[in-house]
Design a protein around this motif. Structure first.
Motif, PDB file in Angstrom:
ATOM      1  N   PRO A  91       0.792  -1.023   0.101  1.00  0.00           N
ATOM      2  CA  PRO A  91      -0.133   0.357  -0.331  1.00  0.00           C
ATOM      3  C   PRO A  91       0.400   1.456   0.117  1.00  0.00           C
ATOM      4  CG  PRO A  91       0.255  -1.214   2.375  1.00  0.00           C
ATOM      5  CD  PRO A  91       0.695  -1.850   1.157  1.00  0.00           C
ATOM      6  N   TYR A  92       2.488   0.726   0.258  1.00  0.00           N
ATOM      7  CA  TYR A  92       3.004   2.388   0.642  1.00  0.00           C
ATOM      8  C   TYR A  92       4.139   2.890  -0.652  1.00  0.00           C
ATOM      9  CZ  TYR A  92       0.010   2.575   5.127  1.00  0.00           C
ATOM     10  OH  TYR A  92      -0.965   2.263   5.823  1.00  0.00           O
ATOM     11  N   PHE A  93       3.804   1.718  -1.336  1.00  0.00           N
ATOM     12  CA  PHE A  93       5.491   1.637  -2.556  1.00  0.00           C
ATOM     13  C   PHE A  93       5.526   2.873  -2.925  1.00  0.00           C
ATOM     14  CE2 PHE A  93       6.496   1.446  -7.174  1.00  0.00           C
ATOM     15  CZ  PHE A  93       8.543   1.301  -6.378  1.00  0.00           C
ATOM     16  N   TYR A  94       4.024   3.476  -3.776  1.00  0.00           N
ATOM     17  CA  TYR A  94       4.577   4.871  -3.817  1.00  0.00           C
ATOM     18  C   TYR A  94       4.582   6.557  -3.336  1.00  0.00           C
ATOM     19  CZ  TYR A  94       2.996   2.429  -8.392  1.00  0.00           C
ATOM     20  OH  TYR A  94       3.435   2.048  -9.724  1.00  0.00           O
ATOM     21  N   VAL A  95       4.555   5.992  -1.865  1.00  0.00           N
ATOM     22  CA  VAL A  95       4.734   6.636  -1.291  1.00  0.00           C
ATOM     23  C   VAL A  95       6.516   6.794  -1.383  1.00  0.00           C
ATOM     24  CG1 VAL A  95       4.805   7.753   1.550  1.00  0.00           C
ATOM     25  CG2 VAL A  95       2.620   6.565   0.491  1.00  0.00           C
ATOM     26  N   TYR A  96       7.301   6.093  -1.356  1.00  0.00           N
ATOM     27  CA  TYR A  96       8.202   6.237  -1.088  1.00  0.00           C
ATOM     28  C   TYR A  96       9.086   6.738  -2.828  1.00  0.00           C
ATOM     29  CZ  TYR A  96       9.477   4.281   3.400  1.00  0.00           C
ATOM     30  OH  TYR A  96       9.649   3.741   4.690  1.00  0.00           O
ATOM     31  N   VAL A  97       7.730   6.372  -4.109  1.00  0.00           N
ATOM     32  CA  VAL A  97       8.477   6.959  -5.183  1.00  0.00           C
ATOM     33  C   VAL A  97       8.730   8.090  -4.917  1.00  0.00           C
ATOM     34  CG1 VAL A  97       8.141   7.184  -7.423  1.00  0.00           C
ATOM     35  CG2 VAL A  97       7.887   5.042  -6.395  1.00  0.00           C
ATOM     36  N   TYR A  98       7.684   8.854  -4.684  1.00  0.00           N
ATOM     37  CA  TYR A  98       7.205  10.362  -4.212  1.00  0.00           C
ATOM     38  C   TYR A  98       7.994  10.939  -3.209  1.00  0.00           C
ATOM     39  CZ  TYR A  98       2.967   9.320  -7.260  1.00  0.00           C
ATOM     40  OH  TYR A  98       2.588   9.218  -8.377  1.00  0.00           O
ATOM     41  N   LEU A  99       8.640  10.457  -1.851  1.00  0.00           N
ATOM     42  CA  LEU A  99       9.304  10.654  -1.256  1.00  0.00           C
ATOM     43  C   LEU A  99      11.159  11.461  -1.898  1.00  0.00           C
ATOM     44  CD1 LEU A  99       9.388   8.895   1.829  1.00  0.00           C
ATOM     45  CD2 LEU A  99       9.005  11.526   1.847  1.00  0.00           C
ATOM     46  N   ALA A 100      11.372  10.206  -2.843  1.00  0.00           N
ATOM     47  CA  ALA A 100      12.632  10.439  -3.366  1.00  0.00           C
ATOM     48  C   ALA A 100      12.331  11.650  -4.797  1.00  0.00           C
ATOM     49  CB  ALA A 100      13.361   8.871  -4.263  1.00  0.00           C
TER      50      ALA A 100
END
Length: 308
Positions: A91-100
């Motif tokens: 559920p949170y994979f894309y949160v890390y994409v956007y953080l990076a």
């Protein structure tokens, strides 16, 4: 997890990601502080941290290529493919994409002279859409992860109550309308969890947009703003008072296409929409939507335009 095996069910995506070298992921040293600044709900913080991808692992490989897809098209009106919603990624994979991707977007904003307060107001839509996910599903996650691609690529900006994104008109030609397929437009969006949609707040947002975009994007000649939403369904005016915020908002726009909008229940009721036969009627809007459906009616979305 073998990410490439997962993507083989989506050959277009596999080809898209394999053609990119990726961008080195640099994540914030203080993750809790970074997440809180992005308005990530407190109840999600620990789960997001626990889901951090392992450097060098398969999710890391994919995240690097997702970030490259964003950075390589920064500011461009030509969009890369939308990120796929794959439950296997967590559920949170894309949160890390956007953080990076965030440092790259911030640099782009600074180069354009965009004020810090506008940047951060825009970025907090990440946390808002995690709240929307919980509202609709009762669990943690990021609602419509492809949506934040607009923010991360420097296309969408929050200016007060409303959001505006640079784009091209994707509707059909309508006789008499000053906009046609492919024309430059500013798309207007109404975010959730942002207070009443009062005429005064909308006036301020529209005026800010009319100053903001010529100043920061002088090479783009915007003449029309468009909105595609269930809020513009003219049937609402038959249920709501003439002075309601929603009716006042839809009267700003000249109508264009009408389309079926099956997501109206999720927007209005969230998780309570699971059983359409038992919709709550706590507010005037909920009563309007529920009563119309109970009488055999159908709700639609409408696209509309107004002058820039």
């Amino acid at each position: 997890m073998n990410v490439k095996d997962l993507l083989r069910a989506h050959p277009f995506w596999l080809e898209h990601f394999e053609s990119r070298d990726g961008v080195d992921l640099v994540l914030p040293a203080d993750l809790p502080a970074a997440l809180l600044r992005l308005a990530v709900p407190h109840e999600d913080i620990n789960q997001v941290i626990a889901a951090r991808p392992e450097p060098g692992g398969p999710l890391w490989w994919l995240a690097e290529r997702c970030v490259h897809s964003l950075v390589s098209t920064m500011g461009s009106l030509d969009s890369p493919p939308m990120f796929p919603e794959l439950p296997e990624l967590g559920p949170y994979f894309y949160v890390y994409v956007y953080l990076a991707a965030l440092p790259h977007t911030r640099r782009y904003h600074r180069e354009l002279g965009i004020p810090e307060e506008v940047s951060w107001a825009t970025f907090t839509d990440l946390g808002r859409n995690m709240a929307v996910h919980r509202k609709r599903h009762g669990t943690g996650g990021l609602h419509a992860p492809y949506w934040f691609m607009l923010h991360a690529r420097g296309l969408l900006y929050e200016l007060g109550r409303l959001q505006f994104n640079r784009g091209r008109f994707g509707g059909t030609a309508v006789e008499g309308a000053p906009v046609g397929p492919g024309d430059l437009v500013l798309d207007v969006h109404v975010p959730d969890f942002h207070g009443p949609l009062t005429p005064e707040a909308c006036d301020e947002s529209f005026e800010r947009a009319r100053r903001f975009f010529p100043r920061h994007f002088p090479q783009e000649d915007y003449r029309v703003m468009t909105c595609a939403s269930w809020l513009l369904d003219e049937q609402l005016a038959g249920y709501l008072p003439a002075g309601s915020n929603i009716v006042a908002f839809q009267r700003r726009f000249q109508p264009l296409d009408r389309f079926e909008h099956s997501d109206v229940l999720s927007f209005v009721f969230g998780g309570d929409a699971a059983d359409p036969a038992r919709l709550p009627r706590r507010t005037r809007l909920e009563r309007a939507v529920a009563d119309h459906l109970a009488a055999g009616g159908t709700w639609y979305g409408r696209q509309g335009w107004l002058s820039f």
